[in-house]
Design a protein around this motif. Structure first.
Motif, PDB file in Angstrom:
ATOM      1  N   ASN A  18       1.657   4.133   4.314  1.00  0.00           N
ATOM      2  CA  ASN A  18       0.549   4.364   3.029  1.00  0.00           C
ATOM      3  C   ASN A  18       0.395   5.892   3.214  1.00  0.00           C
ATOM      4  O   ASN A  18       0.353   6.595   2.176  1.00  0.00           O
ATOM      5  CB  ASN A  18      -0.707   3.599   3.456  1.00  0.00           C
ATOM      6  CG  ASN A  18      -1.801   3.644   2.496  1.00  0.00           C
ATOM      7  OD1 ASN A  18      -2.098   4.711   2.471  1.00  0.00           O
ATOM      8  ND2 ASN A  18      -2.132   2.577   2.067  1.00  0.00           N
ATOM      9  N   THR A  28       1.246   8.674   0.377  1.00  0.00           N
ATOM     10  CA  THR A  28      -0.045   9.317  -0.082  1.00  0.00           C
ATOM     11  C   THR A  28       0.572  10.995  -0.165  1.00  0.00           C
ATOM     12  O   THR A  28       0.467  11.719  -1.044  1.00  0.00           O
ATOM     13  CB  THR A  28      -1.233   9.087   0.564  1.00  0.00           C
ATOM     14  OG1 THR A  28      -1.403   7.866   0.473  1.00  0.00           O
ATOM     15  CG2 THR A  28      -2.144  10.030  -0.033  1.00  0.00           C
ATOM     16  N   ALA A  36       3.793  12.046  -1.829  1.00  0.00           N
ATOM     17  CA  ALA A  36       3.532  12.170  -3.419  1.00  0.00           C
ATOM     18  C   ALA A  36       2.612  13.237  -3.538  1.00  0.00           C
ATOM     19  O   ALA A  36       2.914  13.935  -4.658  1.00  0.00           O
ATOM     20  CB  ALA A  36       2.964  10.884  -3.803  1.00  0.00           C
ATOM     21  N   LEU A  72      -4.919  10.385  -7.030  1.00  0.00           N
ATOM     22  CA  LEU A  72      -3.842   9.620  -7.803  1.00  0.00           C
ATOM     23  C   LEU A  72      -2.912   8.998  -6.504  1.00  0.00           C
ATOM     24  O   LEU A  72      -2.309   7.912  -6.749  1.00  0.00           O
ATOM     25  CB  LEU A  72      -3.246  10.671  -8.848  1.00  0.00           C
ATOM     26  CG  LEU A  72      -2.132  10.142  -9.351  1.00  0.00           C
ATOM     27  CD1 LEU A  72      -2.297   8.941 -10.357  1.00  0.00           C
ATOM     28  CD2 LEU A  72      -1.232  11.358 -10.186  1.00  0.00           C
ATOM     29  N   CYS A  73      -2.543  10.018  -5.714  1.00  0.00           N
ATOM     30  CA  CYS A  73      -1.688   9.784  -4.712  1.00  0.00           C
ATOM     31  C   CYS A  73      -2.055   8.599  -3.919  1.00  0.00           C
ATOM     32  O   CYS A  73      -1.268   7.757  -3.614  1.00  0.00           O
ATOM     33  CB  CYS A  73      -1.223  10.872  -3.927  1.00  0.00           C
ATOM     34  SG  CYS A  73      -0.471  12.060  -4.877  1.00  0.00           S
ATOM     35  N   ILE A 110      -1.626   4.992  -5.688  1.00  0.00           N
ATOM     36  CA  ILE A 110      -0.387   4.699  -5.553  1.00  0.00           C
ATOM     37  C   ILE A 110      -0.063   4.008  -4.184  1.00  0.00           C
ATOM     38  O   ILE A 110       0.521   2.909  -4.272  1.00  0.00           O
ATOM     39  CB  ILE A 110       0.673   5.569  -5.867  1.00  0.00           C
ATOM     40  CG1 ILE A 110       0.561   6.399  -7.262  1.00  0.00           C
ATOM     41  CG2 ILE A 110       1.988   5.230  -5.633  1.00  0.00           C
ATOM     42  CD1 ILE A 110       1.187   7.711  -7.593  1.00  0.00           C
ATOM     43  N   LEU A 141      -2.106   0.424  -3.851  1.00  0.00           N
ATOM     44  CA  LEU A 141      -1.506  -0.614  -4.642  1.00  0.00           C
ATOM     45  C   LEU A 141      -0.404  -1.323  -3.859  1.00  0.00           C
ATOM     46  O   LEU A 141      -0.202  -2.391  -4.065  1.00  0.00           O
ATOM     47  CB  LEU A 141      -1.256  -0.272  -6.036  1.00  0.00           C
ATOM     48  CG  LEU A 141      -2.594   0.182  -6.832  1.00  0.00           C
ATOM     49  CD1 LEU A 141      -2.060   0.544  -8.102  1.00  0.00           C
ATOM     50  CD2 LEU A 141      -3.292  -1.211  -7.116  1.00  0.00           C
ATOM     51  N   LEU A 142       0.545  -0.314  -3.234  1.00  0.00           N
ATOM     52  CA  LEU A 142       1.781  -0.812  -2.743  1.00  0.00           C
ATOM     53  C   LEU A 142       1.808  -1.665  -1.386  1.00  0.00           C
ATOM     54  O   LEU A 142       2.255  -2.359  -0.877  1.00  0.00           O
ATOM     55  CB  LEU A 142       2.774   0.380  -2.491  1.00  0.00           C
ATOM     56  CG  LEU A 142       3.301   1.080  -3.863  1.00  0.00           C
ATOM     57  CD1 LEU A 142       4.188   2.122  -3.590  1.00  0.00           C
ATOM     58  CD2 LEU A 142       4.074   0.010  -4.672  1.00  0.00           C
TER      59      LEU A 142
END
Length: 335
Positions: free
Chosen positions: A184, A188, A191, A217-218, A221, A224-225
């Motif tokens: 995670n 983060t 990215a 934003l990062c 992403i 969610l994953l």
């Protein structure tokens, strides 16, 4: 700009800036952390249990927690949580800075790491941080899921964990899940580094709103994953559901199977709303404050270096001025 001429911070300076930003950001949105934890540990059976509150949404959870425990209920376990946040982020940013610097300097042709390398470096730094800081996370999760009448202090809760079936190893409950979850922060910050190069090429220091949007934003992403693993980790670290009669879960796979059996696949995404809101705000605020804090620290360190240099020059000048001038020898003739 003056900030562009600043000397890069040492690893501990970057770690201190990251820990400071993380504590400030998490303190601001802490009630969301309580809500997402409560949503993630509850099971559907509680909808029919009058003795236990059942939360259907973020707003519903906020209202019921305040009604039952007062406003202080939204800040249960905050002290231990912020200690954990500070220690985890300090360790993460320290190791990430050290490992990334070593990686770049050992390359034959120094260049920014690739996306895969950024993810690997972030995962390694996250794993090192988790090994040393997960006991605080275990205690915090226990405190956040206890009712007001059951709630204890940091030390008392830690003792309760140690005196349980797992003994001392209970303080590292969920370590395997946490090590898996290092993807995670790896996603983060990996990215963040890559998108920063793409969206703001050559820019040394981002504006506050740029760092906030990019960080948020990062984090979205990454969340969610990894949400199913986040839910499983919380399940591992909290008290087991009454149906298990006190038997703790042994692995995050076992937690996920239990959730799917009782709530379906959607249960693996429970709490995604407050998790995303918390993640967006925390990561946005963290990166925004970290960028500003790093600049402030760099200015402070440069000021300290200049002060030391000035003091050293004064000492040298005073020593030089105090040195006795050359004395002409006097010859005495004895008759």
């Amino acid at each position: 700009m003056q900030s562009k001429e600043l000397t890069p911070l040492p690893p501990w300076g970057s770690a201190l800036a990251g820990a400071t930003g993380a504590v400030l950001a998490n303190a601001v949105v802490y009630p969301l952390d309580i809500v997402k934890t409560r949503l993630q540990v509850q099971t559907k059976r509680k909808a029919f249990d009058d003795n236990e509150p059942y939360y259907v949404s973020t707003s519903d959870a906020l209202q019921k927690i305040v009604a039952e425990d007062g406003l202080e209920g939204l800040y249960a376990g905050m002290t231990s949580s912020l200690i954990g946040v500070a220690s985890t982020n300090f360790a993460y940013f320290y190791w990430y800075s050290v490992i990334r610097t070593l990686y770049v300097t050992t390359q034959k042709f120094p260049s920014p790491p690739s996306t895969a390398a950024e993810l690997s470096l972030g995962a390694l730094a996250g794993a090192l941080a988790q090994v040393f800081t997960i006991p605080v996370s275990v205690v915090t999760t226990r405190q956040q899921t206890q009712s007001k009448s059951e709630r204890k202090g940091l030390i008392e809760t830690a003792k309760e964990v140690v005196h349980s079936e797992d003994g001392w190893t209970g303080l590292w409950r969920g370590l395997k899940a946490s090590l898996v979850l290092v993807v995670n922060p790896a996603i983060t910050y990996g990215a963040y580094q890559k998108l920063r190069e793409v969206l703001f090429p050559g820019k040394v220091n981002l504006r506050p709103w740029e760092a906030f949007i990019l960080g948020a934003l990062c984090k979205a992403i990454a969340t969610l994953l990894t949400q199913p693993l986040i839910v499983a980790k919380v399940g591992l670290q909290s008290r087991p559901p009454p149906e298990r009669k006190g038997r703790p879960f042994k692995s995050f796979v076992e937690v996920m199977r239990y959730i799917v059996r009782h709530e379906g696949l959607r249960g693996l995404l429970k709490g995604i709303g407050p998790q995303l809101m918390k993640g967006l705000m925390v990561q946005g605020l963290l990166m925004m404050t970290k960028e500003r804090t790093e600049i402030l620290f760099a200015i402070l360190f440069r000021y300290i270096r200049e002060m030391k240099a000035t003091q050293l020059r004064r000492v040298v000048d005073s020593v030089a001025s105090a040195r006795p001038s050359k004395v002409t020898p006097v010859v005495v003739v004895i008759k």
